[in-house]
Design a protein around this motif. Structure first.
Motif, mmCIF file in Angstrom:
data_model
loop_
_atom_site.group_PDB
_atom_site.id
_atom_site.type_symbol
_atom_site.label_atom_id
_atom_site.label_comp_id
_atom_site.label_asym_id
_atom_site.label_seq_id
_atom_site.Cartn_x
_atom_site.Cartn_y
_atom_site.Cartn_z
ATOM 1 N N THR A 108 -2.348 -4.294 -5.401
ATOM 2 C CA THR A 108 -2.782 -3.724 -4.125
ATOM 3 C C THR A 108 -4.302 -3.706 -4.048
ATOM 4 O O THR A 108 -4.886 -3.999 -2.987
ATOM 5 C CB THR A 108 -2.215 -2.306 -3.950
ATOM 6 O OG1 THR A 108 -0.784 -2.348 -4.136
ATOM 7 C CG2 THR A 108 -2.504 -1.768 -2.563
ATOM 8 N N GLU A 109 -4.936 -3.405 -5.156
ATOM 9 C CA GLU A 109 -6.399 -3.465 -5.198
ATOM 10 C C GLU A 109 -6.900 -4.888 -5.008
ATOM 11 O O GLU A 109 -7.949 -5.113 -4.396
ATOM 12 C CB GLU A 109 -6.920 -2.878 -6.513
ATOM 13 C CG GLU A 109 -6.654 -1.384 -6.673
ATOM 14 C CD GLU A 109 -7.191 -0.579 -5.501
ATOM 15 O OE1 GLU A 109 -8.343 -0.821 -5.080
ATOM 16 O OE2 GLU A 109 -6.458 0.286 -4.989
ATOM 17 N N ASP A 110 -6.143 -5.865 -5.526
ATOM 18 C CA ASP A 110 -6.500 -7.269 -5.289
ATOM 19 C C ASP A 110 -6.555 -7.552 -3.787
ATOM 20 O O ASP A 110 -7.495 -8.184 -3.291
ATOM 21 C CB ASP A 110 -5.474 -8.206 -5.931
ATOM 22 C CG ASP A 110 -5.532 -8.221 -7.448
ATOM 23 O OD1 ASP A 110 -6.520 -7.716 -8.019
ATOM 24 O OD2 ASP A 110 -4.577 -8.739 -8.065
ATOM 25 N N ARG A 146 -6.957 -5.386 -1.403
ATOM 26 C CA ARG A 146 -8.088 -4.667 -0.798
ATOM 27 C C ARG A 146 -9.369 -5.494 -0.937
ATOM 28 O O ARG A 146 -10.192 -5.548 -0.008
ATOM 29 C CB ARG A 146 -8.271 -3.303 -1.465
ATOM 30 C CG ARG A 146 -7.130 -2.318 -1.210
ATOM 31 C CD ARG A 146 -7.463 -0.939 -1.760
ATOM 32 N NE ARG A 146 -6.275 -0.115 -1.860
ATOM 33 C CZ ARG A 146 -5.712 0.524 -0.839
ATOM 34 N NH1 ARG A 146 -6.261 0.428 0.357
ATOM 35 N NH2 ARG A 146 -4.617 1.254 -1.019
ATOM 36 N N ALA A 147 -9.528 -6.145 -2.084
ATOM 37 C CA ALA A 147 -10.696 -6.998 -2.290
ATOM 38 C C ALA A 147 -10.648 -8.216 -1.369
ATOM 39 O O ALA A 147 -11.679 -8.649 -0.840
ATOM 40 C CB ALA A 147 -10.771 -7.432 -3.752
ATOM 41 N N ARG A 156 -1.880 2.342 -5.815
ATOM 42 C CA ARG A 156 -2.945 2.221 -6.819
ATOM 43 C C ARG A 156 -2.680 1.098 -7.818
ATOM 44 O O ARG A 156 -3.385 0.977 -8.816
ATOM 45 C CB ARG A 156 -3.120 3.567 -7.552
ATOM 46 C CG ARG A 156 -3.723 4.646 -6.657
ATOM 47 C CD ARG A 156 -3.817 5.980 -7.365
ATOM 48 N NE ARG A 156 -2.482 6.530 -7.646
ATOM 49 C CZ ARG A 156 -1.763 7.208 -6.753
ATOM 50 N NH1 ARG A 156 -2.236 7.415 -5.541
ATOM 51 N NH2 ARG A 156 -0.579 7.671 -7.081
ATOM 52 N N ASP A 157 -1.683 0.286 -7.537
ATOM 53 C CA ASP A 157 -1.374 -0.819 -8.441
ATOM 54 C C ASP A 157 -2.486 -1.873 -8.374
ATOM 55 O O ASP A 157 -3.100 -2.072 -7.318
ATOM 56 C CB ASP A 157 -0.043 -1.456 -8.041
ATOM 57 C CG ASP A 157 0.475 -2.403 -9.110
ATOM 58 O OD1 ASP A 157 1.118 -1.923 -10.053
ATOM 59 O OD2 ASP A 157 0.215 -3.624 -9.004
ATOM 60 N N PRO A 158 -2.759 -2.559 -9.472
ATOM 61 C CA PRO A 158 -3.803 -3.591 -9.456
ATOM 62 C C PRO A 158 -3.621 -4.647 -8.376
ATOM 63 O O PRO A 158 -4.609 -5.116 -7.788
ATOM 64 C CB PRO A 158 -3.718 -4.197 -10.855
ATOM 65 C CG PRO A 158 -3.240 -3.068 -11.722
ATOM 66 C CD PRO A 158 -2.271 -2.318 -10.857
ATOM 67 N N PRO A 193 0.804 -1.228 0.000
ATOM 68 C CA PRO A 193 0.000 0.000 0.000
ATOM 69 C C PRO A 193 0.833 1.271 0.000
ATOM 70 O O PRO A 193 0.372 2.316 -0.485
ATOM 71 C CB PRO A 193 -0.814 -0.126 1.292
ATOM 72 C CG PRO A 193 -0.899 -1.588 1.540
ATOM 73 C CD PRO A 193 0.423 -2.134 1.088
#
Length: 263
Positions: free
Chosen positions: A247-249, A251-252, A243-245, A238
């Motif tokens: 990191t979003e993974d 978060r999900a 904002r990398d994909p 983080p």
């Protein structure tokens, strides 16, 4: 769904039984995301590889008091806790000497209970405890399961890695029967997942995982160079790639774990 009370504090080991499949990446990243959300987090490193410790900017060779010292009662938990560069994220570090400490622990009375007893002294302001376990069955893994409220395991989409899940289930069942009757497998995180274009080997493995475990399977975490890059810079994902994909993974994944009552 875990039954929560006002005093409930999740203690979640991240463990697997089939080698490295993103275990430490998941432990460090989930801990960092929880801290980012405003929760006070204690990450306990009980893996002699000390990857979580070094990732968070602590040189294992410079550690004065380790998780092994706490387990062998050479030091108190509060003496081992160190601050990290991530706000609200504290660490009980590991060192390579933990392998020797694990051997010594085998001759100690109540060895499986040592981590549970130590964590009774966890600071009151800590909201969540994440434990980075060894990538194999050991007294350290068992100690983490004894104190756990739920277990998160990780797997890569390959037959070798998937074979580790039944082994983890069997260990959880043994620990639940002997020490922790409410213990259960809370989630399976598919990590290091290549794109669908990589071939049917991976897509078939993911399909088999979903069919076998259903809602226990979280959203997938893609294969990426960002994790080793972040580790080499001693920054969490983080912080290094907010904002990398990938990191979003994560978060999900965290949202899935929160919805399931694991965290």
């Amino acid at each position: 769904m875990t039954n929560k009370t006002s005093a409930w504090r999740p203690v979640v080991p991240v463990a697997n039984m089939a080698g490295s499949a993103g275990k430490t990446t998941a432990a460090v990243t989930l801990a960092a995301l929880l801290a980012e959300s405003g929760r006070e987090v204690l990450l306990v490193d009980v893996d002699a590889q000390s990857n979580a410790t070094s990732w968070l900017g602590i040189d294992p060779d410079d550690v004065e008091i380790s998780s092994g010292d706490v387990l062998l009662k050479r030091a108190r938990l509060e003496e081992a806790i160190v601050e990290t560069s991530t706000p609200r994220l504290r660490l009980v570090p590991a060192t390579p000497g933990l392998d020797g400490d694990a051997i010594a622990l085998l001759s100690e009375t109540g060895r499986e209970m040592r981590l549970k007893l130590a964590l009774r002294a966890c600071p009151d302001d800590v909201d969540v405890i994440i434990i980075d376990c060894p990538g194999s069955m050991s007294v350290l893994t068992v100690s983490a399961l004894v104190v756990a409220t739920s277990v998160v395991t990780v797997t890569a989409p390959s037959s070798k890695e998937l074979e580790g899940i039944p082994k983890m289930e069997a260990l959880i069942e043994e620990v639940a029967e002997a020490h922790n009757p409410d213990l259960e497998l809370g989630a399976i995180v598919p990590c290091i997942v290549p794109p669908a274009t990589a071939g049917r080997l991976y897509t078939d493995a993911l399909a088999a995982l979903q069919e076998a475990y259903g809602d226990l399977v979280t959203p997938t975490v893609r294969k990426t160079v960002r994790a080793p890059e972040a580790m080499s810079h001693h920054e969490t994902l983080p912080a290094y790639a907010p904002r990398d994909p990938v990191t979003e993974d994560y978060r999900a994944v965290l949202a899935s774990l929160e919805k399931a009552g694991v965290l």
